[in-house]
Design a protein around this motif. Structure first.
Motif, short mmCIF file in Angstrom:
data_model
loop_
_atom_site.label_atom_id
_atom_site.label_comp_id
_atom_site.label_asym_id
_atom_site.label_seq_id
_atom_site.Cartn_x
_atom_site.Cartn_y
_atom_site.Cartn_z
N ALA A 1 83.10 72.91 -12.07
CA ALA A 1 82.09 73.76 -12.71
C ALA A 1 82.18 75.21 -12.23
CB ALA A 1 80.70 73.20 -12.46
N LYS A 2 82.35 75.41 -10.94
CA LYS A 2 82.41 76.77 -10.40
C LYS A 2 83.57 77.55 -11.04
CE LYS A 2 82.87 79.34 -6.10
NZ LYS A 2 83.12 79.26 -4.65
N GLY A 3 84.74 76.94 -11.11
CA GLY A 3 85.89 77.61 -11.69
C GLY A 3 85.73 77.84 -13.18
N LEU A 4 85.16 76.88 -13.89
CA LEU A 4 84.97 77.04 -15.34
C LEU A 4 83.97 78.14 -15.64
CD1 LEU A 4 85.04 73.26 -16.27
CD2 LEU A 4 86.74 74.98 -16.96
N ARG A 5 82.92 78.23 -14.82
CA ARG A 5 81.96 79.34 -15.00
C ARG A 5 82.62 80.68 -14.70
NH1 ARG A 5 78.26 75.62 -12.39
NH2 ARG A 5 76.99 74.67 -14.02
N ALA A 6 83.47 80.71 -13.69
CA ALA A 6 84.20 81.94 -13.38
C ALA A 6 85.13 82.31 -14.53
CB ALA A 6 85.00 81.77 -12.08
N ALA A 7 85.76 81.31 -15.13
CA ALA A 7 86.64 81.57 -16.27
C ALA A 7 85.84 82.13 -17.44
CB ALA A 7 87.36 80.28 -16.69
N LEU A 8 84.68 81.54 -17.74
CA LEU A 8 83.85 82.03 -18.84
C LEU A 8 83.39 83.47 -18.59
CD1 LEU A 8 81.85 78.78 -19.65
CD2 LEU A 8 83.39 80.01 -21.20
N ALA A 9 83.03 83.77 -17.35
CA ALA A 9 82.63 85.15 -17.02
C ALA A 9 83.82 86.10 -17.19
CB ALA A 9 82.09 85.21 -15.59
#
Length: 181
Positions: free
Chosen positions: A99-107
């Protein structure tokens, strides 16, 4: 999602192989199965398109081009953005996700989309596809098939069905806001 001839819900767009969601082999299909599926459904899509064209109902909406390798864009900064996109997706939305990496990707994608603006349809499509991949991966809180979440390593029987993520559609959102208001 496609029908048995490779037609999608978007008129004039057919899909086969890895991009098509036929359900023929389930979530854990083997490479040889997807190759055969691509051949069979590619031929079916071709026949369907040929029949549509012969009936006078088919004409390309846009010029059809295919570039099998990464290509430079007209503006050097767009090439840089495409390379940043590749790096962002490799780092945060690769084989092992969380989740942390996917949120970083979306940002990161939001920033890239702001920088790219409407200067390149190809880059806009790449950014949209990346956003859909990250959104779908973030919503699926389990590991299944080729989708592995290190923060949700087990398969969840409640998520056994297919899920779909669609690009934002301002017209539909406008209609929905009128209904709920």
């Amino acid at each position: 999602a496609t029908d048995c001839n490779g037609r999608t819900s978007l008129p004039g767009l057919w899909a086969c192989g890895e991009v098509a969601a036929t359900g023929l082999h389930g979530a854990n299909r083997l490479a040889s199965n997807s190759l055969l599926e691509g051949l069979v459904f590619g031929a079916r899509a071709g026949l369907d398109i040929a029949a549509l064209c012969a009936a006078g109902g088919g004409r390309p909406i846009a010029p059809l081009t295919f570039t099998p390798r990464f290509q430079a864009y007209d503006a050097p900064e767009l090439t840089g953005l495409a390379l940043q996109l590749r790096e962002l997706m490799s780092r945060h939305a690769g084989v092992v996700r969380n989740a942390k990496g996917l949120r970083a990707a979306l940002a990161g994608l939001e920033g890239l989309m702001a920088q790219a603006g409407n200067r390149s349809a190809r880059l806009s499509n790449m950014l949209l596809a990346a956003r859909l991949v990250c959104t779908a991966a973030l919503q699926r809180r389990e590991s299944r098939g080729g989708h592995y979440r290190e923060d949700f390593p087990a398969a969840d029987p409640d998520q056994e069905s297919r899920s779909f993520v669609y690009p934002p559609n301002p017209e539909i959102e406008k209609q929905q806001s009128r209904v709920t208001a």
